[in-house]
Design an enzyme around this catalytic site. Sequence first.
Site, PDB file in Angstrom:
ATOM      1  N   GLN A   6      -4.652  -1.488   9.662  1.00  0.00           N
ATOM      2  CA  GLN A   6      -4.296  -2.416   9.190  1.00  0.00           C
ATOM      3  C   GLN A   6      -5.158  -4.080   9.724  1.00  0.00           C
ATOM      4  O   GLN A   6      -4.438  -3.814  11.263  1.00  0.00           O
ATOM      5  CB  GLN A   6      -2.711  -2.717   9.012  1.00  0.00           C
ATOM      6  CG  GLN A   6      -2.811  -4.403   8.505  1.00  0.00           C
ATOM      7  CD  GLN A   6      -3.536  -4.420   6.363  1.00  0.00           C
ATOM      8  OE1 GLN A   6      -3.203  -3.445   5.827  1.00  0.00           O
ATOM      9  NE2 GLN A   6      -4.134  -5.448   6.358  1.00  0.00           N
TER      10      GLN A   6
ATOM     11  N   LYS B 204       0.477  -0.876   0.053  1.00  0.00           N
ATOM     12  CA  LYS B 204      -0.430  -0.124  -0.363  1.00  0.00           C
ATOM     13  C   LYS B 204       1.044   1.440  -0.271  1.00  0.00           C
ATOM     14  O   LYS B 204       0.712   1.700  -1.169  1.00  0.00           O
ATOM     15  CB  LYS B 204      -1.346  -0.129   1.362  1.00  0.00           C
ATOM     16  CG  LYS B 204      -2.417  -0.573   0.665  1.00  0.00           C
ATOM     17  CD  LYS B 204      -2.665  -1.406   2.596  1.00  0.00           C
ATOM     18  CE  LYS B 204      -3.729  -2.402   1.676  1.00  0.00           C
ATOM     19  NZ  LYS B 204      -4.559  -2.863   3.418  1.00  0.00           N
TER      20      LYS B 204
ATOM     21  N   ASP C 163     -10.975   3.068   3.883  1.00  0.00           N
ATOM     22  CA  ASP C 163     -11.044   1.421   3.698  1.00  0.00           C
ATOM     23  C   ASP C 163     -12.753   1.006   3.722  1.00  0.00           C
ATOM     24  O   ASP C 163     -13.935   0.345   3.517  1.00  0.00           O
ATOM     25  CB  ASP C 163     -10.227   1.023   5.149  1.00  0.00           C
ATOM     26  CG  ASP C 163      -9.812   0.262   5.077  1.00  0.00           C
ATOM     27  OD1 ASP C 163      -9.455  -0.264   3.612  1.00  0.00           O
ATOM     28  OD2 ASP C 163      -8.608  -0.209   6.728  1.00  0.00           O
TER      29      ASP C 163
END
Length: 287
Positions: free
Chosen positions: A98, A54, A121
């Site tokens: 994460q 990422k 997200d």
Amino acid sequence: MNQVTIIDGVAVSRTLRQEVSSRAAALHKVGVVPGLAVILVGDDPASAVYVRNKVKACEEHGLHSTLDRLPADTTEIELLARIHELNEDVRVHGILVQLPLPQHIDSHKVIEAIAPEKDVDGFHVANVGALMTGKAGFKPCTPNGVMKLLEAYDISISGKRAVVVGRSNIVGKPMTMLLLEAGATVTVCHSKTPDLAVHTKDADIVVVAVGKCNVLNGAMLKPGAIVIDVGMNRNGEGKLCGDVHFASVCDVAGYATPVPGGVGPMTITMLLVNTLESAERVTAQHP
Ligand code: NDP
């Protein structure tokens, strides 16, 4: 011989990423660098790889990124404090924690601590609620990536029968909402569904997000069906595979995504898109 079109997620991703680069360059001209803050707690090797990819994708496409690598014994209070700092940081347009987090940390609390306007997200309840009610908000990257793949191949959704296999909060449920919003008649299957094939045989579009190899094969499909495989698994030989039996699916389907090279590349791409759009929104509000 069945003619299946293999959906090329790498190519679709490349086109979208080029667009991200040029829109990021336009922001640079007005002194704004889109910024993503990534937090990794603990040393799970798979998570470390995802996070590295990422951060690398941000660097390659004109986004600024920071990575907080916090030790596994970080307390929930410490993590929440860091998120509050990032919420206040004007250089940060997107925050990503994460998952999974270590067991002593409540993931729900952590996600809810992220400012919804930085929740790239799309997991915060405000964004989940926006998706449910058809309002603007961040859409979760993987299902939104699936929608972009369908769009790129001019696959119409309205009026189609769709089956989503899997009902997780990060893939199955938001996928269902996006297909519903696009006008499909959607059935959701899961581990308690007694006979999966009864449903999939009737479907024009099947999205599989289960996490097990060979959950779906060609005999379970209607000829010409569109099959999207979200799964990323390791088989007995340690080889990467999806949730569908690709060879038999290709004998029956009209379109199919491979693993790797299908949905996978789209997830990070949509993260870049969400971060960029967040930066564009802030810049438009405070030029
Ligand atoms: P989860 O484990 O959270 O959810 C799996 C879902 O599959 C559950 O709803 C479960 O049902 C259902 N299920 C389990 N077994 C069966 C079965 N035999 N038949 C039908 N349904 C079943 O997984 P995720 O949604 O997080 O991920 C799914 C897959 O997608 C994984 O392989 C993951 O690695 C991959 N993935 C890939 C991404 C990408 O970028 N390509 C991003 C995210 C995930 P129940 O709810 O009843 O338990």
